[in-house]
Design an enzyme around this catalytic site. Sequence first.
Site, short mmCIF file in Angstrom:
data_model
loop_
_atom_site.label_atom_id
_atom_site.label_comp_id
_atom_site.label_asym_id
_atom_site.label_seq_id
_atom_site.Cartn_x
_atom_site.Cartn_y
_atom_site.Cartn_z
N SER A 115 -30.65 16.51 -37.80
CA SER A 115 -29.23 16.32 -38.15
C SER A 115 -28.31 17.22 -37.30
O SER A 115 -27.23 16.79 -36.93
CB SER A 115 -29.01 16.57 -39.64
OG SER A 115 -29.44 17.86 -40.00
N ALA B 161 -27.92 15.61 -33.85
CA ALA B 161 -27.17 14.35 -33.94
C ALA B 161 -25.69 14.62 -34.21
O ALA B 161 -24.82 13.98 -33.61
CB ALA B 161 -27.76 13.45 -35.03
N ASP C 227 -34.31 17.02 -28.84
CA ASP C 227 -33.61 16.38 -29.95
C ASP C 227 -32.20 15.92 -29.53
O ASP C 227 -31.74 14.85 -29.94
CB ASP C 227 -33.55 17.31 -31.17
CG ASP C 227 -33.23 18.76 -30.80
OD1 ASP C 227 -33.00 19.05 -29.60
OD2 ASP C 227 -33.21 19.61 -31.71
O1 PMV Z 1 -38.91 20.98 -35.62
P1 PMV Z 1 -38.33 19.98 -34.66
O2 PMV Z 1 -38.56 18.58 -35.12
O3 PMV Z 1 -36.90 20.27 -34.33
O4 PMV Z 1 -39.17 20.10 -33.32
C1 PMV Z 1 -39.29 21.30 -32.58
C2 PMV Z 1 -40.04 21.06 -31.32
C3 PMV Z 1 -40.32 22.31 -30.50
O5 PMV Z 1 -40.99 21.88 -29.32
C4 PMV Z 1 -41.23 23.26 -31.24
C5 PMV Z 1 -39.03 23.04 -30.11
C6 PMV Z 1 -38.19 22.37 -29.07
O6 PMV Z 1 -36.98 22.63 -29.03
O7 PMV Z 1 -38.71 21.59 -28.26
#
Ligand code: PMV
Length: 305
Positions: A92, A95, A136
């Site tokens: 979230s 986004a 993300d």
């Molecule tokens: O926890 P999430 O879904 O935001 O995933 C984190 C993924 C990592 O590789 C651990 C951190 C990143 O920013 O890539």
Amino acid sequence: MKIKVSAPGKLMLLGEHAVVYGHPCIVTAVDKRLYVEAEVIDSDEDEIIAPQVKESRFVLETITLFKQKYQIKKRVKIRTKGDFSHNVGLGSSSAVTVATFKALSEIFNKKLSLRQIFELSYEVTLKIQGVGSGFDIAAATFGGVLYFTKGGKVIESLEIKSLPLVVGYSGVKADTPLIVRNLKLKMQNEKLKVKIEKNFVLINKLVKSAKKALVNKNWKELGGLMTEDHELLIRLGVSTEKLNIMVKAALVTGAYGAKLSGAGGGDCMIALVSEDKRRNVETAIKKVGGEIIKINNNAEGVRID
Ligand code: PMV
């Protein structure tokens, strides 16, 4: 003028943690979206109503950076709505950041390209969290399924219309920046560093094979690679008992493969399934205390609604 913009949530498919250290990952945007309504207001202060996001700081920093960049003095009102709660780890914060940049660029008539929205949003995330690859942010900006490396050095769109995923929420909210920092701390020990880096190299290989399997829609192979990735994440020490139990439940009921998704420490696991196994896998995950979140991939990136 009032403008409404939305950006999708995300799920990490493979490559988490290693991506923070320069290795590739694969992420998919999901059809659960975060909505931002923005308008210029006649007021002494900006107004932010953002119940869906963990921290309204993401909106605040976005407004600050945007206004600085374009020397804007006017005040804005930002209101968010969401298809998902910030508890489940679907992204979230990223986004809302991406959607707010897009909304501001529209109401002030500043043409920001998707690449610019990505860069600015990543800057905001780094300012607030200090760590992160930006995967993300890329999913929220560009949508679809992406092969990605840190900071958006590589952002490659993979044409995957439909991925047969089951998503199980573990009921525990993960603290991603903390988990990433803890791993970094572990790596200050030379011996551990060597071990962890070996795991990263193995994850890198899995991600590259998974990219091929994905494009060829070879779900059986992709599933196997996901399960292998989960084993490596266990070795990194980021999984939890609950996530492992949910992954096992999916595997024994016939999933092609399963793994935690994201930083670990909670949030969600994902399983790749054939349609005839979907119900059994979902039931098994629920039986061990997981909550099923219905999603589809093939979600559009940030857009005006
Ligand atoms: O926890 P999430 O879904 O935001 O995933 C984190 C993924 C990592 O590789 C651990 C951190 C990143 O920013 O890539």
